[in-house]
Scaffold this motif. Structure first.
Motif, PDB file in Angstrom:
ATOM      1  N   VAL A   1       0.866  -1.189   0.000  1.00  0.00           N
ATOM      2  CA  VAL A   1       0.000   0.000   0.000  1.00  0.00           C
ATOM      3  C   VAL A   1       0.900   1.236   0.000  1.00  0.00           C
ATOM      4  CG1 VAL A   1      -1.771   1.291   1.238  1.00  0.00           C
ATOM      5  CG2 VAL A   1      -1.801  -1.207   1.283  1.00  0.00           C
ATOM      6  N   PRO A   2       0.801   2.081  -1.029  1.00  0.00           N
ATOM      7  CA  PRO A   2       1.666   3.266  -1.075  1.00  0.00           C
ATOM      8  C   PRO A   2       1.503   4.149   0.150  1.00  0.00           C
ATOM      9  CG  PRO A   2       0.601   2.914  -3.195  1.00  0.00           C
ATOM     10  CD  PRO A   2      -0.048   1.965  -2.216  1.00  0.00           C
ATOM     11  N   LYS A   3       2.620   4.651   0.647  1.00  0.00           N
ATOM     12  CA  LYS A   3       2.617   5.553   1.797  1.00  0.00           C
ATOM     13  C   LYS A   3       2.398   6.995   1.315  1.00  0.00           C
ATOM     14  CE  LYS A   3       3.725   2.063   4.434  1.00  0.00           C
ATOM     15  NZ  LYS A   3       3.671   1.018   3.382  1.00  0.00           N
ATOM     16  N   GLN A   4       2.149   7.887   2.258  1.00  0.00           N
ATOM     17  CA  GLN A   4       1.833   9.282   1.929  1.00  0.00           C
ATOM     18  C   GLN A   4       2.875   9.908   0.997  1.00  0.00           C
ATOM     19  OE1 GLN A   4      -1.012  10.930   3.394  1.00  0.00           O
ATOM     20  NE2 GLN A   4      -0.639  12.483   1.847  1.00  0.00           N
ATOM     21  N   HIS A   5       4.166   9.655   1.251  1.00  0.00           N
ATOM     22  CA  HIS A   5       5.209  10.268   0.434  1.00  0.00           C
ATOM     23  C   HIS A   5       5.270   9.685  -0.975  1.00  0.00           C
ATOM     24  CE1 HIS A   5       7.331   6.659   1.922  1.00  0.00           C
ATOM     25  NE2 HIS A   5       8.075   6.761   0.833  1.00  0.00           N
ATOM     26  N   GLU A   6       4.537   8.579  -1.218  1.00  0.00           N
ATOM     27  CA  GLU A   6       4.508   7.954  -2.540  1.00  0.00           C
ATOM     28  C   GLU A   6       3.273   8.364  -3.348  1.00  0.00           C
ATOM     29  OE1 GLU A   6       6.600   3.680  -1.984  1.00  0.00           O
ATOM     30  OE2 GLU A   6       4.826   3.973  -0.717  1.00  0.00           O
ATOM     31  N   PHE A   7       2.420   9.207  -2.768  1.00  0.00           N
ATOM     32  CA  PHE A   7       1.191   9.602  -3.442  1.00  0.00           C
ATOM     33  C   PHE A   7       1.445  10.484  -4.661  1.00  0.00           C
ATOM     34  CE2 PHE A   7      -2.014   9.103   0.329  1.00  0.00           C
ATOM     35  CZ  PHE A   7      -1.693   7.758   0.377  1.00  0.00           C
TER      36      PHE A   7
ATOM     37  N   LYS B   1       4.510  -1.326  -7.302  1.00  0.00           N
ATOM     38  CA  LYS B   1       4.960  -2.182  -6.212  1.00  0.00           C
ATOM     39  C   LYS B   1       5.293  -3.574  -6.746  1.00  0.00           C
ATOM     40  CE  LYS B   1       4.506   0.722  -2.794  1.00  0.00           C
ATOM     41  NZ  LYS B   1       5.626   1.098  -1.914  1.00  0.00           N
ATOM     42  N   PRO B   2       6.191  -4.307  -6.053  1.00  0.00           N
ATOM     43  CA  PRO B   2       6.531  -5.667  -6.501  1.00  0.00           C
ATOM     44  C   PRO B   2       5.296  -6.560  -6.543  1.00  0.00           C
ATOM     45  CG  PRO B   2       8.051  -4.917  -4.797  1.00  0.00           C
ATOM     46  CD  PRO B   2       6.940  -3.912  -4.858  1.00  0.00           C
ATOM     47  N   ASN B   3       5.162  -7.310  -7.624  1.00  0.00           N
ATOM     48  CA  ASN B   3       4.047  -8.261  -7.773  1.00  0.00           C
ATOM     49  C   ASN B   3       2.679  -7.607  -7.582  1.00  0.00           C
ATOM     50  OD1 ASN B   3       5.944 -10.445  -8.088  1.00  0.00           O
ATOM     51  ND2 ASN B   3       6.208 -10.419  -5.873  1.00  0.00           N
ATOM     52  N   TRP B   4       2.562  -6.367  -8.022  1.00  0.00           N
ATOM     53  CA  TRP B   4       1.307  -5.629  -7.867  1.00  0.00           C
ATOM     54  C   TRP B   4       0.128  -6.368  -8.501  1.00  0.00           C
ATOM     55  CZ3 TRP B   4      -1.177  -4.369 -12.372  1.00  0.00           C
ATOM     56  CH2 TRP B   4      -0.396  -4.423 -13.552  1.00  0.00           C
ATOM     57  N   GLN B   5       0.417  -7.081  -9.607  1.00  0.00           N
ATOM     58  CA  GLN B   5      -0.673  -7.741 -10.341  1.00  0.00           C
ATOM     59  C   GLN B   5      -1.264  -8.938  -9.597  1.00  0.00           C
ATOM     60  OE1 GLN B   5       2.539  -7.593 -11.046  1.00  0.00           O
ATOM     61  NE2 GLN B   5       3.224  -9.187 -12.439  1.00  0.00           N
ATOM     62  N   ASP B   6      -0.597  -9.370  -8.510  1.00  0.00           N
ATOM     63  CA  ASP B   6      -1.106 -10.494  -7.718  1.00  0.00           C
ATOM     64  C   ASP B   6      -2.044 -10.050  -6.598  1.00  0.00           C
ATOM     65  OD1 ASP B   6       0.404 -12.272  -9.245  1.00  0.00           O
ATOM     66  OD2 ASP B   6       2.165 -12.086  -7.944  1.00  0.00           O
ATOM     67  N   GLU B   7      -2.144  -8.754  -6.379  1.00  0.00           N
ATOM     68  CA  GLU B   7      -3.043  -8.258  -5.332  1.00  0.00           C
ATOM     69  C   GLU B   7      -4.517  -8.457  -5.737  1.00  0.00           C
ATOM     70  OE1 GLU B   7      -2.490  -7.251  -2.403  1.00  0.00           O
ATOM     71  OE2 GLU B   7      -0.342  -6.783  -2.328  1.00  0.00           O
ATOM     72  N   PRO B   8      -5.408  -8.700  -4.764  1.00  0.00           N
ATOM     73  CA  PRO B   8      -6.839  -8.880  -5.078  1.00  0.00           C
ATOM     74  C   PRO B   8      -7.417  -7.735  -5.909  1.00  0.00           C
ATOM     75  CG  PRO B   8      -6.406  -9.403  -2.784  1.00  0.00           C
ATOM     76  CD  PRO B   8      -5.127  -8.854  -3.332  1.00  0.00           C
ATOM     77  N   LEU B   9      -6.937  -6.514  -5.675  1.00  0.00           N
ATOM     78  CA  LEU B   9      -7.421  -5.351  -6.434  1.00  0.00           C
ATOM     79  C   LEU B   9      -7.258  -5.535  -7.922  1.00  0.00           C
ATOM     80  CD1 LEU B   9      -8.306  -2.318  -6.643  1.00  0.00           C
ATOM     81  CD2 LEU B   9      -5.871  -1.740  -6.428  1.00  0.00           C
TER      82      LEU B   9
END
Length: 305
Positions: free
Chosen positions: A244-250, A295-303
């Motif tokens: 989950v991106p943190k505030q500084h990554e928005f 993010k690493p392996n983002w495509q594996d997230e339920p989203l």
């Protein structure tokens, strides 16, 4: 005073070569430069420079990599524009439907239901401009004013808001008074639980839509908008807390694409956004995903499944 003269295409290519950019086919490079422009492409080769004051390129910097970045960015804009179109149409439809039933068909003219009267006045003025432009172009608006000459009001919301930009739609929604039930109903439809979170999502998407519409760079761009993230989203989201991106990554594009995907899943559950985004990244392996905040392996997230 500025005293530089314009360079010919040949001079532009030679300058890039002298600064260390490898160009295999100068004539082909000239064709790109006459169709895209030196300074537009410069946004993509800027990161390849080790000395940004003197514009000296890092070793092994290649013109074809610049073009690949440019083409990736162009395809990314097209992909996001398609996603945003679906969100925009859904938002417009929900605003028209819910508020016309809760208030009346001219709710968008009613200052009593908005929080900030000054913002309301400015938005309504913009809506008036958009409707005025449509009087000579849009058949529905043209026919309405011809048929209802004595009615000096705006056409009802189902006609007027079809002419209104996504930016002004998001401003209408964000400025609605919290006591208006439709504000929460629309948020729930998008999986945003209540009106607290959705306005920031819409502002972010409207801004990105403008970048897409004006062919502006999205790759490696810092986005100034701040979004509010749901602590416990009711619909599939990102399960790995590290992803989950943190505030500084928005400021990176990824969190904004996550929100687009989240909203799109509510509108069109079986959409291809994730597959198309993954295919685009695979098509251009020289593109650094970190420049988008991926993010690493983002495509594996339920989203994204």
């Amino acid at each position: 005073m500025f005293d530089k003269n314009p360079f010919t295409l040949t001079q532009q290519v030679k300058q890039l070569q002298d600064r260390g950019l490898k160009i295999k086919h100068p004539r082909i490079a000239e064709k790109y430069l006459i169709n895209i422009s030196y300074y537009r492409l410069g946004e993509y080769w800027y990161v390849m420079q080790s000395d940004k004051e003197n514009h000296i390129f890092k070793p092994n910097s290649k013109f074809e990599d610049v073009i690949a970045l440019y083409n990736f960015d162009a395809e990314l804009r097209l992909l996001l524009f398609d996603v945003i179109e679906k969100i925009e149409i859904s938002l417009r439809t929900k605003l028209i439907y819910y508020l016309s039933h809760e208030i009346d068909p001219w709710w968008f003219c009613n200052s009593e239901i908005f929080i900030d009267r000054l913002k309301f006045s400015r938005t309504l003025a913009k809506i008036e401009e958009e409707v005025t432009r449509s009087r000579s172009k849009d058949v529905t608006i043209k026919h309405h004013f011809k048929k209802h000459k004595d009615d000096l009001r705006f056409p009802p919301s189902w006609k007027t808001l079809e002419q209104v930009s996504f930016g002004n739609l998001s401003k209408l929604y964000g400025n609605l008074h919290h006591r208006i039930n439709s504000k929460d109903e629309i948020a729930k439809d998008f999986g945003a639980v209540n009106h607290t979170y959705l306005p920031s999502w819409l502002q972010s998407i409207a801004q990105i839509r403008n970048f897409c519409a004006h062919h502006s760079r999205l790759w490696n761009r810092n986005l100034p908008s701040t979004v509010k993230i749901l602590p416990n989203p009711p619909n599939p989201w990102i399960t790995d807390s590290h992803n989950v991106p943190k505030q500084h990554e928005f400021s990176k594009l990824y969190i904004h694409m996550c929100l687009m995907r989240y909203m799109l899943n509510a509108i069109l559950p079986k959409n291809e956004f994730g597959n198309k985004l993954n295919s685009l990244l695979l098509k251009y392996p020289n593109v650094d995903p970190n420049a988008l905040g991926m993010k690493p392996n983002w495509q594996d997230e339920p989203l994204w499944k």
